[in-house]
Design an enzyme around this catalytic site. Structure first.
Site, mmCIF file in Angstrom:
data_model
loop_
_atom_site.group_PDB
_atom_site.id
_atom_site.type_symbol
_atom_site.label_atom_id
_atom_site.label_comp_id
_atom_site.label_asym_id
_atom_site.label_seq_id
_atom_site.Cartn_x
_atom_site.Cartn_y
_atom_site.Cartn_z
ATOM 1 N N TYR A 11 -49.371 11.665 28.150
ATOM 2 C CA TYR A 11 -49.270 10.562 27.185
ATOM 3 C C TYR A 11 -49.186 11.072 25.738
ATOM 4 C CZ TYR A 11 -51.087 6.522 24.496
ATOM 5 O OH TYR A 11 -51.293 5.533 23.582
ATOM 6 N N ILE A 12 -50.203 11.779 25.294
ATOM 7 C CA ILE A 12 -50.218 12.208 23.894
ATOM 8 C C ILE A 12 -49.223 13.356 23.692
ATOM 9 C CG2 ILE A 12 -51.685 13.048 22.008
ATOM 10 C CD1 ILE A 12 -54.091 11.805 23.591
ATOM 11 N N SER A 124 -62.343 15.440 21.585
ATOM 12 C CA SER A 124 -62.547 13.998 21.698
ATOM 13 C C SER A 124 -63.795 13.590 20.939
ATOM 14 C CB SER A 124 -62.713 13.667 23.184
ATOM 15 O OG SER A 124 -63.197 12.349 23.346
ATOM 16 N N TYR A 150 -66.749 15.103 31.834
ATOM 17 C CA TYR A 150 -65.531 15.218 31.020
ATOM 18 C C TYR A 150 -65.894 15.536 29.568
ATOM 19 C CZ TYR A 150 -61.820 13.827 27.911
ATOM 20 O OH TYR A 150 -60.914 13.823 26.875
ATOM 21 N N LYS A 154 -65.323 19.065 26.898
ATOM 22 C CA LYS A 154 -64.785 19.130 25.530
ATOM 23 C C LYS A 154 -65.772 19.836 24.602
ATOM 24 C CE LYS A 154 -60.885 17.074 26.361
ATOM 25 N NZ LYS A 154 -59.632 17.835 26.317
ATOM 26 N N PHE A 179 -60.140 9.822 18.405
ATOM 27 C CA PHE A 179 -60.888 8.617 18.735
ATOM 28 C C PHE A 179 -60.104 7.902 19.859
ATOM 29 C CE2 PHE A 179 -64.841 8.435 16.325
ATOM 30 C CZ PHE A 179 -64.753 9.690 15.765
ATOM 31 N N ASN A 200 -58.899 2.729 30.767
ATOM 32 C CA ASN A 200 -59.006 2.426 29.337
ATOM 33 C C ASN A 200 -58.537 1.011 29.035
ATOM 34 O OD1 ASN A 200 -58.129 5.721 29.253
ATOM 35 N ND2 ASN A 200 -59.988 5.063 28.237
ATOM 36 N N VAL A 218 -64.261 -7.775 30.517
ATOM 37 C CA VAL A 218 -64.845 -7.297 29.261
ATOM 38 C C VAL A 218 -66.238 -6.749 29.587
ATOM 39 C CG1 VAL A 218 -65.631 -7.961 26.960
ATOM 40 C CG2 VAL A 218 -63.514 -8.937 27.888
ATOM 41 N N ARG A 291 -70.534 -1.322 30.958
ATOM 42 C CA ARG A 291 -70.205 -0.151 31.772
ATOM 43 C C ARG A 291 -71.202 0.972 31.460
ATOM 44 N NH1 ARG A 291 -64.155 2.095 30.937
ATOM 45 N NH2 ARG A 291 -65.000 2.503 28.865
ATOM 46 N N ASP A 294 -71.389 3.633 28.242
ATOM 47 C CA ASP A 294 -70.708 3.140 27.031
ATOM 48 C C ASP A 294 -71.688 2.998 25.873
ATOM 49 O OD1 ASP A 294 -68.189 2.987 28.091
ATOM 50 O OD2 ASP A 294 -68.062 0.793 28.107
HETATM 51 P P1 NAD Z 1 -52.608 12.961 30.130
HETATM 52 O O1 NAD Z 1 -53.313 13.041 31.434
HETATM 53 O O2 NAD Z 1 -51.519 11.975 29.980
HETATM 54 O O3 NAD Z 1 -52.043 14.398 29.739
HETATM 55 C C1 NAD Z 1 -52.634 15.599 30.184
HETATM 56 C C2 NAD Z 1 -51.535 16.444 30.815
HETATM 57 O O4 NAD Z 1 -52.081 17.674 31.282
HETATM 58 C C3 NAD Z 1 -50.874 15.752 32.010
HETATM 59 O O5 NAD Z 1 -49.469 15.799 31.842
HETATM 60 C C4 NAD Z 1 -51.313 16.589 33.194
HETATM 61 O O6 NAD Z 1 -50.360 16.597 34.240
HETATM 62 C C5 NAD Z 1 -51.505 17.953 32.551
HETATM 63 N N1 NAD Z 1 -52.433 18.837 33.252
HETATM 64 C C6 NAD Z 1 -53.649 18.515 33.774
HETATM 65 N N2 NAD Z 1 -54.197 19.586 34.351
HETATM 66 C C7 NAD Z 1 -53.316 20.613 34.205
HETATM 67 C C8 NAD Z 1 -53.318 21.962 34.619
HETATM 68 N N3 NAD Z 1 -54.337 22.499 35.305
HETATM 69 N N4 NAD Z 1 -52.241 22.736 34.309
HETATM 70 C C9 NAD Z 1 -51.193 22.196 33.633
HETATM 71 N N5 NAD Z 1 -51.141 20.932 33.218
HETATM 72 C C10 NAD Z 1 -52.199 20.137 33.500
HETATM 73 O O7 NAD Z 1 -53.723 12.743 29.010
HETATM 74 P P2 NAD Z 1 -53.563 12.418 27.462
HETATM 75 O O8 NAD Z 1 -54.137 11.093 27.225
HETATM 76 O O9 NAD Z 1 -52.189 12.730 27.004
HETATM 77 O O10 NAD Z 1 -54.585 13.480 26.875
HETATM 78 C C11 NAD Z 1 -54.173 14.740 26.374
HETATM 79 C C12 NAD Z 1 -55.403 15.532 25.957
HETATM 80 O O11 NAD Z 1 -56.117 14.782 24.977
HETATM 81 C C13 NAD Z 1 -56.393 15.772 27.091
HETATM 82 O O12 NAD Z 1 -56.950 17.054 26.915
HETATM 83 C C14 NAD Z 1 -57.440 14.717 26.873
HETATM 84 O O13 NAD Z 1 -58.683 15.098 27.373
HETATM 85 C C15 NAD Z 1 -57.462 14.619 25.358
HETATM 86 N N6 NAD Z 1 -57.966 13.321 24.867
HETATM 87 C C16 NAD Z 1 -57.396 12.172 25.323
HETATM 88 C C17 NAD Z 1 -57.874 10.948 24.883
HETATM 89 C C18 NAD Z 1 -57.321 9.647 25.418
HETATM 90 O O14 NAD Z 1 -58.023 8.643 25.354
HETATM 91 N N7 NAD Z 1 -56.100 9.607 25.929
HETATM 92 C C19 NAD Z 1 -58.915 10.911 23.951
HETATM 93 C C20 NAD Z 1 -59.460 12.109 23.492
HETATM 94 C C21 NAD Z 1 -58.967 13.311 23.961
HETATM 95 C C1 WQD Z 2 -62.870 0.873 24.984
HETATM 96 C C2 WQD Z 2 -63.758 -0.368 24.929
HETATM 97 C C3 WQD Z 2 -65.179 -0.585 26.851
HETATM 98 C C4 WQD Z 2 -61.911 -1.196 29.731
HETATM 99 C C5 WQD Z 2 -62.749 6.696 26.547
HETATM 100 C C6 WQD Z 2 -63.432 8.008 26.753
HETATM 101 C C7 WQD Z 2 -63.267 8.852 25.522
HETATM 102 C C8 WQD Z 2 -61.807 8.959 25.131
HETATM 103 C C9 WQD Z 2 -61.142 7.636 25.034
HETATM 104 C C10 WQD Z 2 -60.891 10.891 26.156
HETATM 105 C C11 WQD Z 2 -65.182 -0.106 25.400
HETATM 106 C C12 WQD Z 2 -64.177 -1.723 26.794
HETATM 107 C C13 WQD Z 2 -62.653 -0.978 28.579
HETATM 108 C C14 WQD Z 2 -61.986 -2.474 30.363
HETATM 109 C C15 WQD Z 2 -63.513 -3.192 28.650
HETATM 110 N N1 WQD Z 2 -61.031 9.678 26.103
HETATM 111 N N2 WQD Z 2 -63.432 -1.957 28.045
HETATM 112 N N3 WQD Z 2 -62.787 -3.427 29.787
HETATM 113 O O1 WQD Z 2 -64.745 4.287 26.603
HETATM 114 O O2 WQD Z 2 -64.196 4.170 24.128
HETATM 115 O O3 WQD Z 2 -63.367 6.041 25.451
HETATM 116 O O4 WQD Z 2 -61.371 6.902 26.240
HETATM 117 O O5 WQD Z 2 -61.417 11.739 25.484
HETATM 118 O O6 WQD Z 2 -63.805 10.100 25.836
HETATM 119 O O7 WQD Z 2 -64.798 7.790 26.999
HETATM 120 O O8 WQD Z 2 -62.372 3.846 25.797
HETATM 121 O O9 WQD Z 2 -60.587 2.304 26.446
HETATM 122 O O10 WQD Z 2 -62.312 2.950 28.164
HETATM 123 O O11 WQD Z 2 -62.966 1.457 26.273
HETATM 124 O O12 WQD Z 2 -64.207 -4.103 28.180
HETATM 125 O O13 WQD Z 2 -61.374 -2.720 31.406
HETATM 126 O O14 WQD Z 2 -63.227 -1.328 25.834
HETATM 127 O O15 WQD Z 2 -66.423 -1.043 27.294
HETATM 128 O O16 WQD Z 2 -66.021 -0.913 24.607
HETATM 129 P P1 WQD Z 2 -63.809 4.535 25.512
HETATM 130 P P2 WQD Z 2 -61.982 2.649 26.752
#
Ligand code: NAD
Ligand code: WQD
Length: 337
Positions: A11-12, A124, A150, A154, A179, A200, A218, A291, A294
């Protein structure tokens, strides 16, 4: 620069690949597609009219990692690869520690052997654990009160990076604490494609809007927040992607750490209302139990990134909802269709 994106099909990563390419950098992606599809990278190529080298490998496997990365030439790495589902990490802790930590250690070894000294790491806000004050700046304590494996991966990887840099002072590492990333590229061609039931909030609402889920649950309405529902700092994924460009181009040497957030909190019900505005109709929801794990509120203080990286968010929550809806409605089954 030639920038290697680990997990760049995700995604990112896919949005960052697009922004880096548009900025004139060359992008290489390595991914094992455990949570993504090569289709995202193909679409980035279409959107940018550029070609992106895509290598399939599991970076947690030292042999595969070496075989994949040793022959490549690159100047910097953005390390997205890893597992990220909080609930799953509680059920499969060893898999999470192994994947996230081993892939980082393997990557650091290979970078050092190749003399690649620039790293940006996806951390994160979860490393802050239970917020002691708001908004949270980078001096907030980390690794205390983290509620899931998880989040611990980090916090541990941040420490590993700091320790490795002491032993290898040439390493320049930027730790970015995201965030809550939301939204999609405004074209609606790339976006978030969660497998199974979304964990999420925004992807879940998007699936309610498209008719794949009956209603939003919610999680709790008795928090000490404006309307009782949880408050988070949602950041448009395009703003987040631009933060990586700033980190690669502007960060000082050594190890530096930045929050990437907007500085503004939104409640669950505010996100729902914003999404309804994008869709043009009301969406069904039900208040259920909070949840486990949270917290009431998380909000970034992004001042350090604003000041030192010259970066700030430009997009609103409304735009994120409109863009997420453009993606979801055009791709109801994500890349899988
Ligand atoms: P994502 O799952 O879409 O992307 C992660 C990618 O890593 C995927 O394409 C997956 O196939 C690949 N991957 C996983 N394990 C692997 C491995 N062993 N070897 C090679 N590739 C591998 O997730 P994202 O949301 O794009 O997140 C990207 C990064 O940002 C992650 O490290 C995640 O922890 C961090 N992050 C995400 C969020 C969020 O809410 N999306 C928030 C904070 C931090
Ligand atoms: C957001 C708000 C839920 C789903 C997580 C990880 C964090 C980071 C981002 C990777 C909260 C509420 C959610 C639903 C709901 N990821 N909610 N109904 O929990 O802030 O963060 O993702 O690093 O590490 O913990 O994100 O999108 O899950 O929740 O009411 O079906 O929405 O309780 O208040 P969160 P979230």
């Amino acid at each position: 620069m030639r920038v290697l994106l680990t997990g760049g099909a995700g995604y990112i990563g896919s949005h960052t690949a697009l922004v880096l390419t548009e900025r004139g950098h060359e992008v290489l992606v390595v991914d094992n597609f455990s949570n993504s599809s090569p289709e995202s990278v193909r679409r980035v190529e279409q959107l940018t009219n550029a070609s992106i080298e895509l290598i399939e490998a599991d970076l947690a496997d030292p042999e595969q990692a070496k075989r994949a990365l040793e022959p490549l030439e690159f100047d910097a790495v953005v390390h997205f690869a890893g597992l990220k589902a909080v609930g799953e990490s509680t059920e499969q802790p060893a898999r999470y520690y192994r994947t996230n930590i081993d892939s980082t250690l393997n990557l650091l070894d290979i970078m050092r052997a190749k003399g690649v000294t620039k790293l940006v790491f996806s951390s994160s806000a979860t490393v802050y654990g239970d917020p002691q004050y708001l908004p949270q700046d980078e001096l907030h304590q980390t690794g205390v009160g983290v509620t899931n494996p998880y989040g611990w991966t980090k916090a541990m990887i941040e420490q590993i990076i700091r320790d490795v840099q002491v032993a290898w002072p040439e390493l320049n590492a930027v730790i970015l604490r995201y965030f809550n990333p939301v939204g999609a590229h405004p074209s609606g061609r790339i976006g978030e494609d969660p497998a199974g039931i979304p964990n999420n909030l925004m992807p879940f609402i998007a699936q309610v809007a498209v008719g794949k889920r009956e209603k939003l649950m919610v999680f709790g309405d008795a928090y000490e927040t404006s309307d009782g529902t949880g408050v988070r700092d949602y950041i448009h994924v395009m703003d987040l992607a631009e933060g990586h460009v700033a980190a690669l181009e502007q960060a000082p040497s050594g190890v530096s750490t930045y929050n990437l957030g907007s500085g503004k909190g939104s409640s669950v019900l505010e996100v729902l209302r914003a999404f309804e505005k994008a869709v043009g109709r009301e969406l069904p929801y039900e208040i259920t139990a909070a949840r486990a794990g949270d917290v009431a509120e998380m909000v970034a203080d992004p001042a350090k990134a604003n000041r030192e990286l010259g970066w700030a968010v430009k997009r609103t929550l409304d735009e994120a909802c409109a863009d997420a809806w453009a993606w979801q409605s055009a791709n109801p089954d994500g890349y899988g269709a």
